[in-house]
Design a protein around this motif. Structure first.
Motif, short mmCIF file in Angstrom:
data_model
loop_
_atom_site.label_atom_id
_atom_site.label_comp_id
_atom_site.label_asym_id
_atom_site.label_seq_id
_atom_site.Cartn_x
_atom_site.Cartn_y
_atom_site.Cartn_z
N ALA A 66 0.83 -1.21 0.00
CA ALA A 66 0.00 0.00 0.00
C ALA A 66 0.86 1.26 0.00
O ALA A 66 0.56 2.23 -0.69
CB ALA A 66 -0.94 -0.01 1.20
N VAL A 67 1.94 1.25 0.78
CA VAL A 67 2.86 2.40 0.83
C VAL A 67 3.46 2.63 -0.55
O VAL A 67 3.53 3.77 -1.03
CB VAL A 67 3.96 2.17 1.90
CG1 VAL A 67 5.10 3.14 1.73
CG2 VAL A 67 3.37 2.28 3.30
N LEU A 68 3.90 1.56 -1.20
CA LEU A 68 4.48 1.71 -2.54
C LEU A 68 3.45 2.20 -3.54
O LEU A 68 3.73 3.07 -4.37
CB LEU A 68 5.09 0.38 -3.01
CG LEU A 68 6.36 -0.04 -2.29
CD1 LEU A 68 6.76 -1.46 -2.69
CD2 LEU A 68 7.49 0.94 -2.59
N THR A 79 12.43 -2.20 0.64
CA THR A 79 13.06 -2.14 1.96
C THR A 79 12.71 -0.84 2.67
O THR A 79 12.29 -0.85 3.83
CB THR A 79 14.60 -2.27 1.83
OG1 THR A 79 14.88 -3.52 1.19
CG2 THR A 79 15.27 -2.23 3.19
N GLU A 80 12.87 0.28 1.98
CA GLU A 80 12.55 1.57 2.61
C GLU A 80 11.07 1.68 2.94
O GLU A 80 10.69 2.17 4.01
CB GLU A 80 12.96 2.73 1.69
CG GLU A 80 14.46 2.88 1.50
CD GLU A 80 15.05 1.97 0.42
OE1 GLU A 80 16.27 2.01 0.24
OE2 GLU A 80 14.30 1.21 -0.23
N ALA A 81 10.21 1.21 2.03
CA ALA A 81 8.77 1.27 2.25
C ALA A 81 8.36 0.39 3.43
O ALA A 81 7.50 0.78 4.23
CB ALA A 81 8.02 0.85 0.99
N MET A 82 8.98 -0.76 3.58
CA MET A 82 8.66 -1.65 4.69
C MET A 82 9.09 -1.04 6.02
O MET A 82 8.34 -1.07 7.00
CB MET A 82 9.32 -3.02 4.50
CG MET A 82 8.97 -4.00 5.61
SD MET A 82 9.63 -5.65 5.34
CE MET A 82 11.36 -5.35 5.14
N GLU A 83 10.29 -0.48 6.06
CA GLU A 83 10.75 0.18 7.29
C GLU A 83 9.82 1.34 7.65
O GLU A 83 9.47 1.53 8.81
CB GLU A 83 12.18 0.67 7.13
CG GLU A 83 13.19 -0.45 7.12
CD GLU A 83 14.60 0.02 6.83
OE1 GLU A 83 14.84 1.25 6.73
OE2 GLU A 83 15.48 -0.85 6.70
N TYR A 84 9.43 2.11 6.64
CA TYR A 84 8.50 3.22 6.87
C TYR A 84 7.17 2.70 7.42
O TYR A 84 6.65 3.23 8.40
CB TYR A 84 8.26 4.00 5.57
CG TYR A 84 7.15 5.01 5.71
CD1 TYR A 84 7.40 6.27 6.22
CD2 TYR A 84 5.84 4.68 5.36
CE1 TYR A 84 6.38 7.19 6.40
CE2 TYR A 84 4.81 5.59 5.53
CZ TYR A 84 5.09 6.84 6.04
OH TYR A 84 4.06 7.73 6.22
N PHE A 85 6.60 1.68 6.78
CA PHE A 85 5.31 1.15 7.21
C PHE A 85 5.36 0.67 8.66
O PHE A 85 4.47 0.98 9.46
CB PHE A 85 4.85 0.00 6.30
CG PHE A 85 3.61 -0.67 6.81
CD1 PHE A 85 2.37 -0.06 6.68
CD2 PHE A 85 3.69 -1.90 7.46
CE1 PHE A 85 1.22 -0.67 7.18
CE2 PHE A 85 2.55 -2.51 7.95
CZ PHE A 85 1.31 -1.90 7.82
#
Length: 185
Positions: A66-68, A79-85
């Protein structure tokens, strides 16, 4: 070593419980840190016995997608999107007693700006090298894309953000992006 990485990730506070997949590296680090009496493990190759972990993995994967999607970034930013989420959930979702995971761990609510992943931001660079490259008569700000919050050990926000410079992003190849970390907005 894994011991130091685990200590950095867990923070300075002694954990009450440690849960892992029972990998040999983590098991050895936990033994070295003398946390064996607090170590719970999953059963390998048995997803039905690990229902909570499997459910959380589905939530993280779905949230990262969803973030992406909302940011317009492709999967090379996973990786960045998962850390952010994961961090966004920690500062937003009430987990118990009306408190977020961030509040329960650090004793106070997250006090930073809540910025969407992939949001265009204008910032004043703190790096002397970047400032020296800027034209003296031009603006003293740059344009970047927000990709997360910078953490200190134990996953506490240190006031910094992770961003990609707008010009660098437009020149980067999709699968070979560069992540620049700045001290503050």
């Amino acid at each position: 070593s894994t011991k130091y990485a685990l200590r950095h990730f867990m923070g300075q506070e002694e954990p009450k419980r440690v849960y892992s997949d029972n990998s040999l590296e983590i098991k050895k680090a936990i033994q070295t840190l003398k946390w064996s009496d607090r170590h719970d493990t999953s059963s390998p190759n048995n997803p039905r016995e690990n229902g909570l972990v499997e459910q959380m993995m589905r939530v993280v994967k779905s949230g990262t997608r969803a973030v992406l999607l909302q940011s317009g970034f492709d999967q090379s930013w996973w990786t960045e999107a998962m850390e952010y989420f994961c961090f966004a959930r920690c500062i937003s979702d009430n987990v118990s007693e009306g408190k977020t995971a961030y509040h329960r761990r650090f004793g106070h609510d997250f006090d930073g700006l809540r910025i969407p992943f992939g949001n265009k931001i204008i910032y004043k660079p703190s790096s002397p090298a970047v400032q020296a490259d800027m034209h003296f008569a031009g603006p003293d700000t740059l344009v970047g894309i927000f990709v997360g919050y910078k953490m200190s050990s134990g996953a506490k926000w240190d006031g910094g953000v992770q961003m990609v410079d707008w010009d660098e992003l437009s020149q980067a190849e999709a699968l070979n992006h560069t992540l620049c970390i700045y001290d503050e907005l």
